[in-house]
Design a protein around this motif. Structure first.
Motif, PDB file in Angstrom:
ATOM      1  N   ASN A  71      12.152  62.622  53.642  1.00 33.80           N
ATOM      2  CA  ASN A  71      12.256  61.484  52.722  1.00 33.80           C
ATOM      3  C   ASN A  71      13.705  61.135  52.430  1.00 33.80           C
ATOM      4  OD1 ASN A  71      11.425  59.479  50.868  1.00 33.80           O
ATOM      5  ND2 ASN A  71      11.621  60.918  49.164  1.00 33.80           N
ATOM      6  N   ASP A  72      14.619  61.640  53.253  1.00 32.28           N
ATOM      7  CA  ASP A  72      16.030  61.321  53.048  1.00 32.28           C
ATOM      8  C   ASP A  72      16.309  59.903  53.525  1.00 32.28           C
ATOM      9  OD1 ASP A  72      16.576  63.829  52.032  1.00 32.28           O
ATOM     10  OD2 ASP A  72      16.905  64.667  54.043  1.00 32.28           O
ATOM     11  N   ARG A  73      17.162  59.233  52.797  1.00 33.32           N
ATOM     12  CA  ARG A  73      17.530  57.875  53.199  1.00 33.32           C
ATOM     13  C   ARG A  73      18.550  57.948  54.328  1.00 33.32           C
ATOM     14  NH1 ARG A  73      19.714  52.904  49.340  1.00 33.32           N
ATOM     15  NH2 ARG A  73      19.467  51.297  50.954  1.00 33.32           N
ATOM     16  N   ARG A  74      18.351  57.113  55.334  1.00 34.06           N
ATOM     17  CA  ARG A  74      19.259  57.128  56.480  1.00 34.06           C
ATOM     18  C   ARG A  74      19.664  55.712  56.835  1.00 34.06           C
ATOM     19  NH1 ARG A  74      15.545  58.637  61.720  1.00 34.06           N
ATOM     20  NH2 ARG A  74      17.489  58.082  62.774  1.00 34.06           N
ATOM     21  N   VAL A  75      20.764  55.606  57.545  1.00 36.93           N
ATOM     22  CA  VAL A  75      21.313  54.314  57.962  1.00 36.93           C
ATOM     23  C   VAL A  75      21.165  54.216  59.474  1.00 36.93           C
ATOM     24  CG1 VAL A  75      23.374  52.875  58.075  1.00 36.93           C
ATOM     25  CG2 VAL A  75      22.929  54.261  56.038  1.00 36.93           C
ATOM     26  N   PHE A  76      20.848  52.999  59.960  1.00 34.55           N
ATOM     27  CA  PHE A  76      20.688  52.758  61.389  1.00 34.55           C
ATOM     28  C   PHE A  76      21.818  51.853  61.853  1.00 34.55           C
ATOM     29  CE2 PHE A  76      16.542  53.847  59.821  1.00 34.55           C
ATOM     30  CZ  PHE A  76      16.000  54.652  60.817  1.00 34.55           C
ATOM     31  N   PRO A  77      22.914  52.446  62.360  1.00 28.05           N
ATOM     32  CA  PRO A  77      24.070  51.628  62.779  1.00 28.05           C
ATOM     33  C   PRO A  77      23.718  50.635  63.872  1.00 28.05           C
ATOM     34  CG  PRO A  77      24.636  53.972  62.678  1.00 28.05           C
ATOM     35  CD  PRO A  77      23.149  53.878  62.548  1.00 28.05           C
ATOM     36  N   GLU A  78      22.785  51.019  64.762  1.00 24.34           N
ATOM     37  CA  GLU A  78      22.427  50.132  65.874  1.00 24.34           C
ATOM     38  C   GLU A  78      21.630  48.919  65.432  1.00 24.34           C
ATOM     39  OE1 GLU A  78      19.451  53.614  66.020  1.00 24.34           O
ATOM     40  OE2 GLU A  78      21.410  53.120  65.169  1.00 24.34           O
ATOM     41  N   TYR A  79      21.190  48.931  64.170  1.00 27.56           N
ATOM     42  CA  TYR A  79      20.461  47.784  63.606  1.00 27.56           C
ATOM     43  C   TYR A  79      21.201  47.229  62.396  1.00 27.56           C
ATOM     44  CZ  TYR A  79      16.704  49.423  66.608  1.00 27.56           C
ATOM     45  OH  TYR A  79      15.963  49.813  67.698  1.00 27.56           O
ATOM     46  N   GLU A  80      22.482  46.939  62.606  1.00 29.69           N
ATOM     47  CA  GLU A  80      23.342  46.324  61.602  1.00 29.69           C
ATOM     48  C   GLU A  80      23.378  47.133  60.303  1.00 29.69           C
ATOM     49  OE1 GLU A  80      21.921  42.374  61.107  1.00 29.69           O
ATOM     50  OE2 GLU A  80      22.575  41.707  63.094  1.00 29.69           O
ATOM     51  N   ASN A  81      23.415  48.464  60.473  1.00 28.83           N
ATOM     52  CA  ASN A  81      23.492  49.384  59.332  1.00 28.83           C
ATOM     53  C   ASN A  81      22.331  49.206  58.354  1.00 28.83           C
ATOM     54  OD1 ASN A  81      25.890  50.721  60.130  1.00 28.83           O
ATOM     55  ND2 ASN A  81      27.123  49.027  59.311  1.00 28.83           N
ATOM     56  N   TRP A  82      21.193  48.829  58.914  1.00 30.20           N
ATOM     57  CA  TRP A  82      19.997  48.679  58.064  1.00 30.20           C
ATOM     58  C   TRP A  82      19.560  50.047  57.548  1.00 30.20           C
ATOM     59  CZ3 TRP A  82      14.829  50.396  58.873  1.00 30.20           C
ATOM     60  CH2 TRP A  82      13.910  49.896  57.956  1.00 30.20           C
ATOM     61  N   SER A  83      19.130  50.086  56.304  1.00 33.20           N
ATOM     62  CA  SER A  83      18.706  51.343  55.692  1.00 33.20           C
ATOM     63  C   SER A  83      17.470  51.094  54.839  1.00 33.20           C
ATOM     64  CB  SER A  83      19.823  51.913  54.816  1.00 33.20           C
ATOM     65  OG  SER A  83      19.405  53.109  54.185  1.00 33.20           O
ATOM     66  N   PRO A  84      16.338  51.746  55.157  1.00 28.04           N
ATOM     67  CA  PRO A  84      15.125  51.535  54.362  1.00 28.04           C
ATOM     68  C   PRO A  84      15.250  52.143  52.962  1.00 28.04           C
ATOM     69  CG  PRO A  84      14.769  53.293  55.961  1.00 28.04           C
ATOM     70  CD  PRO A  84      16.122  52.714  56.261  1.00 28.04           C
ATOM     71  N   ARG A  85      14.706  51.446  51.994  1.00 27.41           N
ATOM     72  CA  ARG A  85      14.738  51.921  50.605  1.00 27.41           C
ATOM     73  C   ARG A  85      13.314  52.119  50.107  1.00 27.41           C
ATOM     74  NH1 ARG A  85      17.869  47.454  47.374  1.00 27.41           N
ATOM     75  NH2 ARG A  85      17.199  48.821  45.675  1.00 27.41           N
ATOM     76  N   ASN A  86      13.114  53.098  49.270  1.00 28.03           N
ATOM     77  CA  ASN A  86      11.829  53.301  48.619  1.00 28.03           C
ATOM     78  C   ASN A  86      11.759  52.456  47.354  1.00 28.03           C
ATOM     79  OD1 ASN A  86      10.957  55.164  50.520  1.00 28.03           O
ATOM     80  ND2 ASN A  86      11.840  56.902  49.401  1.00 28.03           N
ATOM     81  N   ALA A  87      10.566  52.028  47.005  1.00 26.07           N
ATOM     82  CA  ALA A  87      10.399  51.165  45.836  1.00 26.07           C
ATOM     83  C   ALA A  87      10.840  51.862  44.560  1.00 26.07           C
ATOM     84  CB  ALA A  87       8.942  50.724  45.720  1.00 26.07           C
ATOM     85  N   ASP A  88      10.615  53.209  44.488  1.00 25.67           N
ATOM     86  CA  ASP A  88      10.994  53.938  43.266  1.00 25.67           C
ATOM     87  C   ASP A  88      12.400  54.523  43.343  1.00 25.67           C
ATOM     88  OD1 ASP A  88      10.648  55.936  45.116  1.00 25.67           O
ATOM     89  OD2 ASP A  88       9.011  56.944  44.066  1.00 25.67           O
ATOM     90  N   GLU A  89      13.089  54.279  44.472  1.00 23.04           N
ATOM     91  CA  GLU A  89      14.463  54.755  44.679  1.00 23.04           C
ATOM     92  C   GLU A  89      14.560  56.283  44.604  1.00 23.04           C
ATOM     93  OE1 GLU A  89      16.948  53.162  45.735  1.00 23.04           O
ATOM     94  OE2 GLU A  89      16.522  51.057  45.348  1.00 23.04           O
ATOM     95  N   GLN A  90      13.465  56.969  44.898  1.00 23.33           N
ATOM     96  CA  GLN A  90      13.452  58.440  44.893  1.00 23.33           C
ATOM     97  C   GLN A  90      13.504  58.935  46.338  1.00 23.33           C
ATOM     98  OE1 GLN A  90      13.494  60.292  41.946  1.00 23.33           O
ATOM     99  NE2 GLN A  90      13.743  58.240  41.055  1.00 23.33           N
ATOM    100  N   TYR A  91      14.410  59.901  46.595  1.00 23.54           N
ATOM    101  CA  TYR A  91      14.593  60.413  47.949  1.00 23.54           C
ATOM    102  C   TYR A  91      14.636  61.938  47.912  1.00 23.54           C
ATOM    103  CZ  TYR A  91      15.939  55.552  48.490  1.00 23.54           C
ATOM    104  OH  TYR A  91      15.942  54.191  48.450  1.00 23.54           O
TER     105      TYR A  91
END
Length: 823
Positions: free
Chosen positions: A507-527
């Protein structure tokens, strides 16, 4: 040339000689002296010759009309097969008429289905000697000749019998200049005689009352009874029948809705005629004439009635179908005139529950939306929203196509005018400009709802919006971002790929550099920590859904979605797992139907049978199977169902239990797109799969927070209210108690794992001297190691069983396994 002169010269001489002989013989008759010398016998002789000439001319005129010199005249054989234009009718699965496609609003009924007072009123008012003549009433003709033509009395009547009027209704008059009246009258007399020769008096009355215009676009007694009194022709009361028959004298002048006083007066005249000819007693006449005019006006429009959005979708589809079908004469069928009977899968009771549920929840949601924005416009700070709405409007496109400049169009859009305006409290008439109207309608949230059976694909309810009269865009078919309702397809792909349900995903938040640094977020912002599939789907964890999709493979996820019926391009990016793709509500419900029926691809079906007006079947899909290929294993769908049940019992769909008191088995998923533009809920019970969507016409019109704009608050209540209403309806009480079959024990074991594991805490360093502590940690880590080994063994066991199942399916050529059991 000499021959020519000789021939025509002799002919001219012959003419001159004949002329001289006639003058020598009859020239005296041209003189005044001759006429003064005539006696009585002479005058009678001349008059008789004149009458003979007139009769001869009349006979020749009759022959000319009879043989079609002035226009085609149908034969008796053609009159036997006479067919007037009839609308096509749409029926539900429970035999309820819900719609009609027509140019003329007409429904034919048999003579014995017409109330007796209507027959008596018609004869007493229009043709009192109907049972005595053979199509032409010569007494009436004599009256017309003397009173109308000689005495110029307009009140003498037209002299046409019901048979002649029938001819006029079926074969409209033609314009022939000065000859129009005599030619048309004679044509109608000839046709009336032919009608009388081939039809009984009762059949003629039935034909007449089915074809006579009754005002506006209404034709026939059945349509008129439904329009003005909301009843059928066989249920008309005497005073109601008198109103309708009174209309025949002037369908606009005596229109009961437009001119009730005139209609009442005319009704009483008809009642008096009925009493005059013995169809009513004087006492009955007096009591009926004292009654007020009571209408139950039922204006029909293609925008009104049940399933208006569905009927419009069906109309478009059937228009193409009919053009490709040929009738007995080799002509294509006409949906609007050929009287087709169209039988659908819609259940009128479910449809009514769906429309009322959507209306009830959307009315309340609109109040919340207006309070949410208060006096501020939902497009504040975004003027391009209003500009885009203007350019999308039909009025703008028409003016643009007509060549008007932007300034001219702007002036038109700013000019106030009276118009009917939609409001939840009821339609109102307002004076506003078209631009004000655009602002008014932009504030409204819209919705769509559809319900279907997961095994047959039968669509039972279809609601495309909040009002077809004002919002004609069908949101059952419109494509919007699907949000988290897409996640079950991701998890189904992972299960198909052999990933065990108890596999844990970070459930760790990660960044995808190959997709314009897109990073999925959880609705409750809990990771942090990790989730099993059950836990991640229950709480709609975005980070985990992306990890599951990547492990299963994005191409495989796309393939699964397409195989379940989702058309269109799907982005091959990690964000696909969060539902960034567009799909229609109908497609998503069909995809969930496959999750409910054991993995069989399903095609939504709403058309069962079509017959022509003679009852000949033109299309029959009643016994066809709606199931397609077996695209998901029964084991996959069996394991996915309890995960979706947990969404309802403990996750984002728990309001269905808490607020709506639904006790049946429910599996489903909410969905909310970016910035709360779209709210979704799709779920299924053992018998039915349904989905609802809520959003603005423009995606930028929305709530500003997840609590109010999420699918659990916007779309889910429509779904819940619909099933709540079904549960309370005696006809559908079974839905209140239906439960899913229990998951077999060998599959239940695959879900017996904690839904969430917290972050691993590192143990403190071991003190070498403390042997007791050393033994404790050895035992602790040995236990954890054993547990980890058991989990690995369980995952290997899961993968082996899935590989065996897939191998069996390949051997059987995608054989059909039973839901809830291994193939």
């Amino acid at each position: 040339m000499p021959f020519f002169n000789s021939y025509f010269g002799s002919f001219s001489d012959w003419i001159n000689s004949r002329r001289k002989r006639w003058i020598a013989r009859h020239g005296q008759k041209l003189s005044l002296t001759y006429w003064r010398s005539l006696d009585r016998k002479g005058w009678l002789r001349i008059l008789s010759k004149f009458m003979l000439v007139i009769l001869l001319l009349l006979f020749l005129f009759y022959l000319a009309v009879y043989f079609g010199v002035f226009g085609w005249l149908p034969t008796k054989r053609q009159l036997k097969a006479v067919q007037n234009n009839m609308p096509s009718e749409v029926y539900t699965a429970d035999s309820v008429l819900i719609g009609r496609y027509f140019i003329q609003d007409r429904t034919n009924v048999a003579y014995d289905k017409i109330a007796e007072p209507a027959i008596k009123a018609l004869i007493a008012t229009e043709d009192v000697r109907f049972y005595e003549h053979d199509g032409v009433d010569y007494r009436s003709l004599a009256r017309v000749l003397i009173k109308s033509l000689l005495l110029q009395e307009e009140s003498s009547g037209g002299g046409s019998t019901l048979s002649q009027q029938l001819a006029k209704n079926l074969f409209p008059r033609k314009s022939l200049g000065y000859l129009s009246m005599p030619v048309n009258k004679l044509r109608e007399a000839i046709l009336a005689r032919r009608f009388e020769a081939i039809y009984t008096k009762e059949e003629i009355l039935g034909l007449y009352l089915n074809t006579v215009p009754m005002g506006g676009n209404v034709y026939g007694i059945e349509s008129a009874a439904r329009r003005f009194f909301n009843t059928s022709a066989d249920s008309l009361k005497t005073e109601e029948a008198a109103v309708l028959i009174g209309l025949l004298k002037g369908t606009t002048y005596y229109h009961p809705k437009l001119y009730p006083d005139r209609s009442l007066q005319r009704r009483n005249v008809v009642l008096a005629q009925m009493a005059k000819y013995g169809y009513l007693t004087p006492a009955q006449k007096d009591s009926l004439q004292k009654l007020p005019l009571k209408l139950r006006y039922n204006p029909y429009s293609h925008h009104s009635g049940l399933a208006a959005y569905f009927r419009e979708h069906l109309r478009e589809e059937l228009g193409h179908w009919a053009a490709q079908q040929k009738d007995a004469e080799g002509e294509p069928y006409n949906l609007y005139t050929d009287g087709l009977k169209i039988y659908t899968t819609i259940d009128s009771r479910m449809q009514r529950h769906a429309e009322l549920a959507l209306r009830q929840r959307m009315k309340a949601l609109q109040i919340d939306f207006d309070k949410h924005w208060a006096k501020k416009a939902p497009w504040s700070g975004q003027p391009d929203i209003l500009k885009a709405a203007k350019e999308r409007s039909l009025r703008y496109r028409r003016h643009k196509a007509a060549g008007l400049s932007e300034d001219e169009i702007t002036e038109i859009f700013n000019t106030p005018r009276k118009m009917q305006v939609f409001r939840w409290r009821g339609e109102v008439t307002r004076t506003m400009s078209p631009m004000d109207s655009l602002r008014h309608y932009l504030r409204y949230l819209n919705a769509g709802f559809v319900a279907m059976e997961p095994n047959s694909g039968y669509v039972r309810a279809w609601v495309g919006g909040i009002s077809h009269n004002y919002f004609q865009y069908d949101h059952v078919r419109s494509r919007r971002q699907v949000g988290s309702t897409f996640k079950p397809l991701v998890y189904a792909t992972a299960l198909e790929k052999g990933i065990a349900p108890c596999s844990y995903f970070s459930n760790d938040r990660r960044v995808f550099p190959e997709y314009e640094n897109w990073s999925p977020r959880n609705a409750d912002e809990q990771y942090g920590g990790s989730y099993s599939m059950l836990g991640a789907l229950t709480h709609s964890i975005n980070t985990v859904s992306v990890n599951v999709a990547l492990q299963a493979g994005l191409p495989s996820v796309i393939q699964t979605a397409h195989s379940l019926g989702i058309s269109g391009e799907l982005p091959s990016t990690p964000s696909l797992a969060l539902g960034t793709a567009d799909a229609s509500l109908l497609e998503m419900v069909a995809a969930y139907a496959a999750l409910a029926n054991g993995g069989y691809q399903i095609k939504p079906r709403y058309l069962l049978r079509i017959t022509n007006r003679q009852g000949t079947v033109l299309l029959d899909q009643t016994n066809s199977n709606g199931q397609g290929q077996h695209v998901l294993s029964s084991q996959t769908t069996a394991l996915l169902r309890p995960m979706l049940e947990n969404v309802v019992n403990e996750g984002t769909g728990r309001r269905l239990r808490r607020d709506f008191g639904l006790g049946m088995g429910i599996a489903g998923k909410t969905g909310t797109t970016q910035s709360h533009a779209d709210g979704w809920f799709i779920g299924f019970t053992p018998d039915l799969v349904a989905g609802s969507w809520v959003g603005g016409e423009d995606r930028r019109i929305r709530f500003r927070d997840l609590e109010q704009g999420g699918g659990a608050n916007t779309a889910l209540p429509i779904w819940g209210t619909f099933f709540q209403r079904l549960s309370q309806d005696r006809a559908f009480r079974r839905y209140a108690y239906s439960q899913f079959a229990p998951l077999p024990p060998h599959l239940q074991s695959y879900l017996n794992c904690p839904p969430y594991q917290g972050p691993v805490v590192e143990a403190p360093p071991v003190v070498e001297e403390d042997k007791g502590i050393e033994r404790f940690f050895k035992r602790l880590f040995k236990g954890k190691k054993d547990k980890k080994n058991k989990e690995k063994d369980r995952e290997k066991d899961w993968q082996k069983k899935l590989e065996k199942e897939l191998e069996k399916r390949r051997e059987k050529g995608n054989g059909r396994g039973r839901w809830g059991r291994e193939d």
